[in-house]
Design a protein around this motif. Structure first.
Motif, PDB file in Angstrom:
ATOM      1  N   GLU A 125       0.837  -1.199   0.000  1.00 24.51           N
ATOM      2  CA  GLU A 125       0.000   0.000   0.000  1.00 24.51           C
ATOM      3  C   GLU A 125       0.875   1.253   0.000  1.00 24.51           C
ATOM      4  O   GLU A 125       0.554   2.244  -0.659  1.00 24.51           O
ATOM      5  CB  GLU A 125      -0.928  -0.013   1.210  1.00 24.51           C
ATOM      6  N   ALA A 126       1.983   1.211   0.753  1.00 20.87           N
ATOM      7  CA  ALA A 126       2.909   2.347   0.765  1.00 20.87           C
ATOM      8  C   ALA A 126       3.571   2.522  -0.594  1.00 20.87           C
ATOM      9  O   ALA A 126       3.747   3.646  -1.081  1.00 20.87           O
ATOM     10  CB  ALA A 126       3.960   2.147   1.852  1.00 20.87           C
ATOM     11  N   ARG A 127       3.937   1.396  -1.244  1.00 17.14           N
ATOM     12  CA  ARG A 127       4.542   1.481  -2.574  1.00 17.14           C
ATOM     13  C   ARG A 127       3.554   2.051  -3.588  1.00 17.14           C
ATOM     14  O   ARG A 127       3.931   2.789  -4.498  1.00 17.14           O
ATOM     15  CB  ARG A 127       5.007   0.096  -3.011  1.00 17.14           C
ATOM     16  N   GLY A 128       2.277   1.732  -3.417  1.00 15.63           N
ATOM     17  CA  GLY A 128       1.272   2.273  -4.320  1.00 15.63           C
ATOM     18  C   GLY A 128       1.130   3.776  -4.204  1.00 15.63           C
ATOM     19  O   GLY A 128       0.773   4.448  -5.173  1.00 15.63           O
ATOM     20  N   LYS A 129       1.413   4.336  -3.017  1.00 12.92           N
ATOM     21  CA  LYS A 129       1.317   5.781  -2.828  1.00 12.92           C
ATOM     22  C   LYS A 129       2.363   6.539  -3.634  1.00 12.92           C
ATOM     23  O   LYS A 129       2.178   7.713  -3.956  1.00 12.92           O
ATOM     24  CB  LYS A 129       1.461   6.128  -1.337  1.00 12.92           C
ATOM     25  N   VAL A 130       3.486   5.869  -3.930  1.00 14.38           N
ATOM     26  CA  VAL A 130       4.535   6.514  -4.711  1.00 14.38           C
ATOM     27  C   VAL A 130       4.611   5.914  -6.114  1.00 14.38           C
ATOM     28  O   VAL A 130       5.649   5.997  -6.783  1.00 14.38           O
ATOM     29  CB  VAL A 130       5.902   6.393  -3.997  1.00 14.38           C
ATOM     30  N   ASP A 131       3.512   5.297  -6.551  1.00 17.14           N
ATOM     31  CA  ASP A 131       3.381   4.768  -7.912  1.00 17.14           C
ATOM     32  C   ASP A 131       4.431   3.717  -8.236  1.00 17.14           C
ATOM     33  O   ASP A 131       4.994   3.684  -9.344  1.00 17.14           O
ATOM     34  CB  ASP A 131       3.459   5.911  -8.933  1.00 17.14           C
TER      35      ASP A 131
END
Length: 415
Positions: A367-373
């Motif tokens: 989920e954190a990786r998704g925040k930075v695309d």
């Protein structure tokens, strides 16, 4: 008598203190020629631009009760890909927010065929009227939207269930329609435009103040007009720095100091007043006189909490009640703007926030990786937390029955 024969027509965008004729004259009529249009006032335009773009760049998601995104609902393609054949979502929401502030109301016609959504079409607020049935009781009063297509000249009656109506926070009589910011700020905007006109005229005159021509004798009014006209023509001649005067005439400029009249301070104060009405922070008007790099980030957060949070809630609630069925609402479905786009800071600050969210098990690594695309990684969907954390009631249990280390004697062995 037919249904609409009972309906009393009333357009709810009139102000009790400032008439619409006055506002139209100020923004569109003869006042426009003197002061410029409403969008020409730079502070007003900047505020509209800031709010419209802030809302437009936040994606809208449909979430379930567990706050998970729903991708197979019929509304998803229209809010994520193409609301209508002419617009993308960012253009769609940017235009709606512009209309909500500039006209007080934003209207979207919801097109349905056989019960299925087919498109979301924004309407020109100037071509929409609200007709209210004056024979119903106050708590059951029916109303309808009346839209006129300016291209074809045709008019349409639209049921409220087929119209998304986003209002400003100030509503008119009965709360049927909102009031525009320019209507509320009409008096203030007049002063802002007058000051801008003064500066424009000053620039056109080469930043030169008015002058007095002194002479001995007497001239008729007509001769005075001819003399001043010739002097003015010489002064306005391209690239000319000198003018000629008849014998016995002298010219003296009047002293003009903007600093003495505190013109800059008054103009800046007026700009901050306009911005405050929109909920815009000073740093968003490029006013960093009382800002630093540190508190600019804090002001961005304040802009979301104090300004955008209310605005996006208005959109979310209107979309929920008009685009979702009662059964879907009961199941906990709802639209939600992704405000993370607004709160993104510099890379260091963003990494610090994501690290704390993952370490506290609020976000999973993916989920954190998704925040930075960034794409997900294997095993990254598991929430992790420090293993030393214990429940409050379990504090100290690890030491209650601790076995002494080798070579150490407890107190009982000493007796």
């Amino acid at each position: 008598m037919n249904l609409f024969g009972k309906i009393k027509k009333k357009l709810f965008n009139e102000s009790e203190s400032v008439s619409m004729d006055t506002i139209n004259e100020l923004f569109f009529g003869s006042g426009s020629a003197e002061y410029g249009t409403d969008l020409s006032e730079i502070t007003y335009f900047t505020c509209l631009k800031t709010l419209s773009e802030a809302l437009g760049k936040m994606p809208l998601y449909l979430m379930d009760e567990q706050k998970s995104r729903i991708m197979d609902h019929e509304t998803v393609p229209f809010i994520s890909v193409e609301p209508n054949p002419l617009e993308t979502p960012i253009q769609f929401f940017t235009y709606l927010e512009y209309c909500r502030n500039h006209y007080g109301n934003a209207y979207v016609f919801v097109v349905r065929e056989l019960g299925h959504l087919r498109g979301l079409y924004p309407l020109d607020p100037r071509m929409v009227q609200i007709w209210v049935n004056n024979t119903d009781g106050f708590t059951r009063r029916r109303f309808y939207y009346y839209y006129t297509d300016r291209r074809s000249g045709k008019s349409y009656w639209i049921n409220p269930d087929d119209m998304l109506h986003i209002k400003s926070w100030v509503t008119g009589d009965g709360g049927y329609a909102g009031k525009s910011v320019r209507e509320i700020l009409a008096t203030n905007m007049a002063g802002a435009k007058a000051s801008q006109k003064f500066l424009n005229n000053l620039y056109q005159k080469g930043l030169t103040a008015n002058a007095v021509v002194k002479y001995v004798g007497d001239l008729s009014r007509e001769n005075q007009r001819i003399l001043l006209k010739k002097i003015d023509e010489q002064a306005r001649d391209d690239g000319r720095r000198l003018i000629t005067l008849p014998v016995g005439y002298d010219i003296q400029t009047l002293d003009l100091k903007l600093t003495d009249s505190q013109f800059y301070e008054l103009k800046r104060y007026n700009a901050l007043q306009v911005a405050a009405a929109f909920g815009i922070q000073p740093n968003q008007l490029n006013d960093y006189s009382k800002s630093s790099y540190a508190n600019s980030a804090a002001q961005s957060l304040a802009f979301y909490v104090q300004t955008l949070l209310h605005i996006i809630t208005v959109y979310e609630q209107e979309f929920n009640r008009k685009l979702l069925t009662p059964a879907e609402q009961k199941r906990g479905l709802g639209f939600k703007f992704n405000f993370w786009m607004i709160l993104r800071g510099d890379p260091t600050q963003q990494a610090d926030v994501l690290q704390k969210m993952v370490q506290s098990a609020i976000y999973s690594p993916n989920e954190a990786r998704g925040k930075v695309d960034m794409p997900p990684c294997d095993g990254g969907d598991v929430h992790i937390v420090n293993g030393s954390y214990v429940k409050l009631q379990d504090i100290g249990l690890a030491y209650a029955n601790k076995t002494p280390k080798g070579g150490e004697n407890d107190d009982s062995s000493k007796e």
